[in-house]
Design a protein around this motif. Structure first.
Motif, PDB file in Angstrom:
ATOM      1  N   UNK A   4     -45.460 -19.464  35.253  1.00  0.00           N
ATOM      2  CA  UNK A   4     -45.722 -18.056  34.977  1.00  0.00           C
ATOM      3  C   UNK A   4     -46.899 -17.586  35.826  1.00  0.00           C
ATOM      4  N   UNK A   5     -46.662 -16.531  36.632  1.00  0.00           N
ATOM      5  CA  UNK A   5     -47.755 -15.952  37.417  1.00  0.00           C
ATOM      6  C   UNK A   5     -48.576 -15.063  36.484  1.00  0.00           C
ATOM      7  N   UNK A   6     -49.838 -15.407  36.303  1.00  0.00           N
ATOM      8  CA  UNK A   6     -50.649 -14.568  35.419  1.00  0.00           C
ATOM      9  C   UNK A   6     -51.960 -14.150  36.073  1.00  0.00           C
ATOM     10  N   UNK A   7     -51.980 -14.184  37.398  1.00  0.00           N
ATOM     11  CA  UNK A   7     -53.140 -13.668  38.114  1.00  0.00           C
ATOM     12  C   UNK A   7     -52.677 -13.079  39.443  1.00  0.00           C
ATOM     13  N   UNK A   8     -53.494 -12.225  40.002  1.00  0.00           N
ATOM     14  CA  UNK A   8     -53.160 -11.623  41.291  1.00  0.00           C
ATOM     15  C   UNK A   8     -54.445 -11.263  42.026  1.00  0.00           C
ATOM     16  N   UNK A  64     -48.252  -3.648  41.918  1.00  0.00           N
ATOM     17  CA  UNK A  64     -47.731  -4.399  40.782  1.00  0.00           C
ATOM     18  C   UNK A  64     -48.311  -5.794  40.670  1.00  0.00           C
ATOM     19  N   UNK A  65     -48.640  -6.171  39.447  1.00  0.00           N
ATOM     20  CA  UNK A  65     -49.174  -7.514  39.208  1.00  0.00           C
ATOM     21  C   UNK A  65     -48.164  -8.591  39.579  1.00  0.00           C
ATOM     22  N   UNK A 137     -56.713 -11.486  36.173  1.00  0.00           N
ATOM     23  CA  UNK A 137     -55.712 -12.155  35.346  1.00  0.00           C
ATOM     24  C   UNK A 137     -54.895 -11.107  34.596  1.00  0.00           C
ATOM     25  N   UNK A 138     -53.621 -11.426  34.388  1.00  0.00           N
ATOM     26  CA  UNK A 138     -52.729 -10.542  33.640  1.00  0.00           C
ATOM     27  C   UNK A 138     -52.853 -10.902  32.164  1.00  0.00           C
ATOM     28  N   UNK A 178     -56.063  -8.307  20.312  1.00  0.00           N
ATOM     29  CA  UNK A 178     -56.544  -9.385  21.177  1.00  0.00           C
ATOM     30  C   UNK A 178     -55.929  -9.268  22.566  1.00  0.00           C
ATOM     31  N   UNK A 179     -56.694  -9.671  23.576  1.00  0.00           N
ATOM     32  CA  UNK A 179     -56.183  -9.766  24.945  1.00  0.00           C
ATOM     33  C   UNK A 179     -56.035 -11.241  25.289  1.00  0.00           C
ATOM     34  N   UNK A 180     -54.810 -11.628  25.667  1.00  0.00           N
ATOM     35  CA  UNK A 180     -54.506 -13.040  25.896  1.00  0.00           C
ATOM     36  C   UNK A 180     -53.872 -13.209  27.272  1.00  0.00           C
ATOM     37  N   UNK A 181     -54.319 -14.215  28.006  1.00  0.00           N
ATOM     38  CA  UNK A 181     -53.721 -14.491  29.314  1.00  0.00           C
ATOM     39  C   UNK A 181     -52.225 -14.726  29.168  1.00  0.00           C
TER      40      UNK A 181
END
Length: 202
Positions: A4-8, A64-65, A137-138, A178-181
């Motif tokens: 899973x791509x969770x950063x850009x 886009x992320x 991070x997304x 909450x904000x979660x990666x």
């Protein structure tokens, strides 16, 4: 299993203009952080106002992320000799939510397609190198609703997982956002789902 791509990568702020010269022509490259096509149009409009006598203003952007939207524009230069090499530098630096422009003032000598490709590529590269690249991070939101007796359990999970509490409201009951990666989201949601009496929504 697909990762899973969770950063850009993107830019912290607009970079300084970078000047490249070739046989009399001037190529002024600049890179900008952008979030949508409206912001891109605003930047381009300002550039044309500032460089009304420019021969061309070529550009490329990626949004886009998930790196899912892009465009390259040659602005009258021979096909794929300007926008595409600029876009190639966005790819090389793995940037998104970024616009790179190159303003050209013609110097009287034709550079040929090969010369143009090299000039626009170099101007774009220098523009990006003159900018500060950051990694973001997304994050996804998780909403919790619970009664006060569950506060200790909820806070323990938040502390163990080092989660960001975006909002919290405590009245008759408790409501947390909450904000979660992105890559951790399913696993952490399962932890909260396992707590009896805790209402979890996405």
């Amino acid at each position: 299993m697909t990762e899973i791509r969770d950063s850009y990568k993107t830019l912290k702020r607009p970079g300084e203009p970078a000047l490249f010269k070739d046989r009399g022509s001037k190529f002024i490259g600049q890179a900008y952080p952008v979030l949508n096509e409206q912001q891109i149009e605003e930047v381009l409009s300002k550039l044309w106002a500032e460089h009304a006598k420019a021969s061309h203003i070529c550009y490329a952007w990626q949004l886009g992320a998930e790196y899912d939207s892009y465009r390259a524009n040659d602005d009258g230069e021979p096909g794929n000799s300007a926008g595409h090499p600029i876009y190639g530098q966005l790819q090389a630096f793995e940037l998104t939510n970024t616009l790179v422009t190159v303003v050209r003032y013609y110097g009287g000598t034709n550079l040929g397609v090969g010369g143009l490709i090299q000039a626009y590529k170099t101007a774009a590269q220098q523009a990006i190198e003159a900018s500060k690249i950051i990694t973001k991070t997304i994050k996804q939101k998780l909403y919790l609703n619970f009664d006060y007796p569950l506060m200790h359990t909820v806070m323990r999970i938040i502390k163990e997982e080092q989660l960001i509490v975006e909002t919290q409201e405590m009245a008759l009951d408790c409501n947390f956002t909450l904000l979660i990666r992105k890559k951790d989201f399913k696993r952490i949601k399962k932890r909260f789902d396992a707590v009896y009496g805790l209402n979890v929504k996405t």
